[in-house]
Design an enzyme around this catalytic site. Structure first.
Site, PDB file in Angstrom:
ATOM      1  N   GLN A   4     -33.664 -37.560 -12.513  1.00 30.65           N
ATOM      2  CA  GLN A   4     -35.055 -37.316 -12.095  1.00 30.65           C
ATOM      3  C   GLN A   4     -35.359 -38.018 -10.777  1.00 30.65           C
ATOM      4  O   GLN A   4     -36.116 -37.520  -9.949  1.00 30.65           O
ATOM      5  CB  GLN A   4     -36.041 -37.797 -13.172  1.00 30.65           C
TER       6      GLN A   4
ATOM      7  N   ARG B 104     -39.566 -30.291 -19.485  1.00 28.67           N
ATOM      8  CA  ARG B 104     -39.622 -31.697 -19.068  1.00 28.67           C
ATOM      9  C   ARG B 104     -41.003 -32.296 -19.315  1.00 28.67           C
ATOM     10  O   ARG B 104     -41.118 -33.482 -19.650  1.00 28.67           O
ATOM     11  CB  ARG B 104     -39.184 -31.822 -17.603  1.00 28.67           C
TER      12      ARG B 104
ATOM     13  N   HIS C 119     -32.346 -37.293 -22.547  1.00 29.17           N
ATOM     14  CA  HIS C 119     -32.161 -35.832 -22.592  1.00 29.17           C
ATOM     15  C   HIS C 119     -33.030 -35.096 -21.571  1.00 29.17           C
ATOM     16  O   HIS C 119     -33.901 -35.685 -20.973  1.00 29.17           O
ATOM     17  CB  HIS C 119     -32.359 -35.289 -24.016  1.00 29.17           C
ATOM     18  N   GLU C 120     -32.733 -33.824 -21.372  1.00 27.68           N
ATOM     19  CA  GLU C 120     -33.438 -32.990 -20.387  1.00 27.68           C
ATOM     20  C   GLU C 120     -33.400 -33.587 -18.982  1.00 27.68           C
ATOM     21  O   GLU C 120     -34.368 -33.496 -18.241  1.00 27.68           O
ATOM     22  CB  GLU C 120     -34.903 -32.762 -20.808  1.00 27.68           C
ATOM     23  N   GLY C 121     -32.272 -34.177 -18.609  1.00 28.31           N
ATOM     24  CA  GLY C 121     -32.147 -34.805 -17.286  1.00 28.31           C
ATOM     25  C   GLY C 121     -32.462 -36.284 -17.381  1.00 28.31           C
ATOM     26  O   GLY C 121     -33.599 -36.664 -17.636  1.00 28.31           O
TER      27      GLY C 121
END
Lengths: 599, 599
Positions: free
Chosen positions: A447, A297, A440-442
């Site tokens: 978040q 992240r 992407h990646e959450g």
């Protein structure tokens, strides 16, 4: 002026605002000194400028094609990767025990950042591979490591992360891909994975997929997810490549930006058995996959910073060299035009970019420094403190640059005017590339839930307490510089409001309502943390000025001006936002679907 | 659900929030009643949905090509234009005396808005032509009108505006294109024009360029600019087409979005004489060109609203039909997934889009209503009031949607997640299309200087005084609805702060410093005006609810919720912004070029 890096600023962040010297003095990083790192950065800058940057527009205009069941990329892509590989850079992100360079991660981020800035879609293949190798190294069996690890570390094979499916993006609980044991330690993998970056390419002989799948009979939801290593081509006992493992490319997604990285729909087990190998234990797939999540992240945040930096440096260079218009006072059409960098509103747009990018950059390096400290520090109490802080900062590292560095890209387009809106100039491409990072990646929303629902409240607010201690440390160091007192007071005020907001949220029994404005909280918390990062830079710049470094006067004055800008133009925005969150405002939450359009 | 229009909302704005009925009762618009307009809107909706929308993605992916010195477009483009033309819609924006439909402009904006939403690049050719025809009608000689006007009005020939040159975008004072009298009333035009939308195409037999050029010996700067009509193909005395007029396509610009509209570099007088005809008097070119500027700038704002509406309606439809995740309270992986429209953060993103788009839409219609009133009203005092208000609102109409409706597009992408980032879905294309609107027809920064340096201060603040009167009128009408009292108080507070800010700016003798934060002022003033537009809608919705229209309850409740959202989540942002402007903050203004990067 380089269009991919401001080396003076890197030095400032490493050695003045942060303390890379202290890290270099530890046993772990004793192979390196400042001179060696400088030389390495110079080599990387040259390769990035010469081999990555020149074809970024061409790659964008000529994205990988689906041909005969495979992918065809333009030749420059492979040449660039070869140049990176031949310089040994594939090993930059690993420890020495597995053949890596064992660099401070902070330096690795800066070094790779230049390649990201120059041509992010190329670098994405390398970035993903590093994540897979680290995951394998931490969680994989010796046998798996023996077969796959060095191939990944050396960059001979690339890796991918296969989490999402068409019906399961943010909701991994709903993954349907199946893994059935076949008796010899292997599993038969069947299912379809969506959004797989680098899922197919013509750059490496083999691809190592890390796949989330469910073993039949396991628990429902995320508790039943396991992690599997699935090669595209099976590997024989002697390490040579065997037959196809039946991972079939079902389609390419055509993206808004970051087009040079393939993004694929993959069918596992189509046309024959697809064999996967368990990484870690059954049903522990999510935590194994998430093992590297803080790093991943932060890297996403760093990519957002880098795409913005490309836009900033380009638009700054443009503004300094583009004549247009005249000063407002005493307009005389016979006078020559001035450079647009002299117009107040162009300055505002350049300053906004600077404040967002350099503020976010320091946060990325600061967080990387924590990771380095966690790797080299032996004090368990301090490690726990730093680990809590890292967990708290991670959603901000991921999200704040994805929002504000994207805004910087939008302003870079505006500085160029009509030119900026054309593909003949890089600024619109950099915007399109960067737009990915909020997804992407959450996602942004994920978040928000993470920071407000979890990180801010965990261990009775222990992480927030560390944050306050660290911020107080910066304020203490600012005390010797009277011009900064105004900023320190504002920062403490904002931090206090943030803490009170967390308390109000924690006291609310309706957890859904309590988190209804979590994304707005994330945004405000990000502003407070970035303000802190600017105060850090202001302290370092004030010290630099006091040291009488005349050649750097403009540089330091610019840092102080950007600090003032952030505290005056940006930080005040957090106040109204936190008020909404603390009030548990339910305006959006109460809305029914039918109320949007009335039909 | 239509993906290009919310007809219920159009009705609400026309007949509940505004007063189209009153306009329809005037002599000027007596040919129309609500029923006739409804039918017309339905016809337009059908054509836009059937002939414009289906190939929007294809047109984006297959932009016009430069072939053999000309342009080749995909066949769907011409078919769509034919459908529009055959329905007689080319004449929608003109008065009856020149063969137009003489619709209220408010209705014309709504009607054309559906085409903009469906496929803006197609509509741009039509929009530009309307501007040229209106300019010719107002400023041109009878002879020119005789030859060109009906061809433009009927849509047989298209028109373009040729202002910019490579060295003269925002700075028209630096135009270099020359116009030399040739004795018979004609002028020889020579020079190069940049950014000419529709400058070449394969859709009409002739193109009518409106060109800014300088007659040698005239005054320097903008005072020496004249306006010329320059046909692509010369027109014989009998109206038939003659020989080429030597307007040569030098190149196409390849844009981020709005790709279906050609954007050209044109050489006038290359390879032979290029003859132009003076429109209006010599040296009055700028005011003649700017004659339609209020309308043009409102149309740009309307286009920004429409591109955002396309994203909003698509993402709303998607969110209502996309299952993903579960409610935060009591997550159970065995329970079915919920629609993402039930997640609080998705609601926030949808609500933000709604509040930005519908707030901006009402401002566009309100401003259009002023134009309609100016055309039908006979009371000179009221006309002057309305004219002042229109001048004041115009930079907001142009800029606020270009900023916030673009933000809405960004959120539409986010609602769709990974899907939104692909070109298989329309939301990223709509973002790219919309990004243009902050740049053309006067950039964001230019609008800031216009509103703060000119419009707010003109005639001793007479326009601001009208604004206050009109806002007070809305507040008076809100007085009967106690739930709105909170909003009214906030609105007056914000307006007062805005007025005080203008006074602080006016009192500053350093005009450059005074206007250094003009863009930020524009942003804040826009928020205040949009808040007013929401209060207007809240009053109308409250009245609708009181009238007991049960079928519309959700619709009205949605309006009240969006009002609450705008006043709570957005309007407070204007406070910190106006404080900066009033304080004459010079943080950016003081910055020297070298301070940005220190090198």
């Amino acid at each position: 002026m380089s269009l991919i890096v401001n080396r003076r600023d890197l030095d400032f962040m490493f050695y003045e605002a942060l303390d890379l010297d202290k890290l270099l003095a530890t046993e772990r990083y004793s192979d390196y000194d400042r001179e060696a790192l400088d030389a390495m950065l110079t080599v990387c800058q040259t390769i990035a400028e010469d081999e990555f940057l020149p074809f970024a527009a061409k790659l964008d205009a000529n994205e990988p094609q689906f041909v005969d069941g495979g992918v065809k990329t333009i030749p420059e892509l492979k040449l660039a990767i070869n140049a990176y590989k031949e310089a040994g850079l594939c090993t930059s992100g690993y420890d020495a025990d597995i053949g890596g360079m064992q660099l401070p991660w902070m330096v690795d981020q800066a070094l790779n950042g230049m390649f990201v800035c120059a041509n992010n879609p190329v670098h994405t293949y390398l970035f993903l591979t590093q994540g897979v190798a680290n995951m394998l190294n931490v969680c994989g069996s010796d046998a798996l490591k023996e077969t796959y690890l060095s191939k990944l570390v050396e960059g001979d094979w690339f890796g991918t992360m296969c989490l999402s499916e068409t019906q399961a993006g943010s909701s991994l609980a709903d993954v349907r891909t199946k893994a059935e044991p076949v008796g010899d330690g292997g599993y038969k993998i069947s299912g379809t994975k969506m959004w797989i970056s680098g899922g197919e390419q013509d750059l490496t002989e083999n691809i190592v997929h890390m796949v989330l799948a469910k073993v039949p009979g396991g628990p429902a939801g995320v508790k039943g997810i396991s992690l599997f290593l699935v090669p595209k081509v099976r590997v024989n006992g002697d390490g040579s490549l065997g037959e196809s493992n039946n991972v079939v490319l079902a389609g390419l997604n055509h993206k808004m930006g970051n087009r040079g990285t393939t993004n694929t729909l993959l069918n596992f087990g189509e046309g024959g058995d697809c064999i996967g190998y368990l990484v870690g234990n059954e049903n522990e797939g999510l935590s194994n996959m998430f093992h590297m999540m803080n790093e991943a992240r932060i890297s996403v945040g760093q990519a957002a910073v880098m795409s913005a930096l490309g836009g900033y440096l380009y638009s700054l260079d443009y503004a300094r060299n583009r004549p247009q218009g005249r000063h407002l006072a005493g307009k005389n059409p016979d006078a020559p035009q001035i450079m647009i960098s002299e117009h107040a509103d162009i300055k505002r747009m350049l300053m906004t970019q600077k404040a967002f990018i350099e503020g976010a950059q320091l946060l990325m390096f600061y967080s990387a420094q924590i990771i380095d400290e966690l790797r080299s520090c032996t004090d368990d109490v301090e490690k726990r403190r730093m680990s809590l802080l890292l967990d708290l900062l991670t959603p901000i590292c991921k999200s704040w640059p994805s929002e504000y560095c994207l805004e910087a890209n939008k302003l870079a387009i505006q500085v160029l005017g009509g030119y900026g809106y054309t593909r003949e100039y890089p600024v619109e491409r950099l915007y399109r590339d960067n737009r990915l990072n909020h997804i992407h990646e959450g996602t942004w929303g994920i978040q928000g839930l993470d920071i407000l629902g979890r990180k801010m409240q965990m261990h009775n607010g222990a992480a927030v307490a560390v944050l306050r201690e660290e911020i107080q440390g910066t304020i203490d160091s600012a005390a010797g510089h009277s011009a900064l007192a105004e900023h320190s007071a504002k920062l403490i005020g904002a931090l206090t409001q943030m803490e009170e907001t967390v308390q109000a949220v924690a006291a609310c029994e309706d957890k859904s309502l309590a988190l209804a404005n979590a994304t707005i909280f994330l945004d405000a918390a990000g502003h407070i943390v970035i303000a802190w990062m600017w105060l850090k830079q202001a302290v370092a710049a004030s010290e630099g000025l006091q040291a009488g470094n005349v050649a750097d006067r403009d540089f330091y004055e610019g840092k102080l001006a950007a600090t003032k800008f952030f505290f005056r133009y940006e930080l005040p925005k957090s106040k109204a936002a936190l008020t909404l969150v603390a009030d548990l405002d339910s305006t959006c939450y109460d809305l029914s679907g039918a109320q949007f359009t009335g039909v």
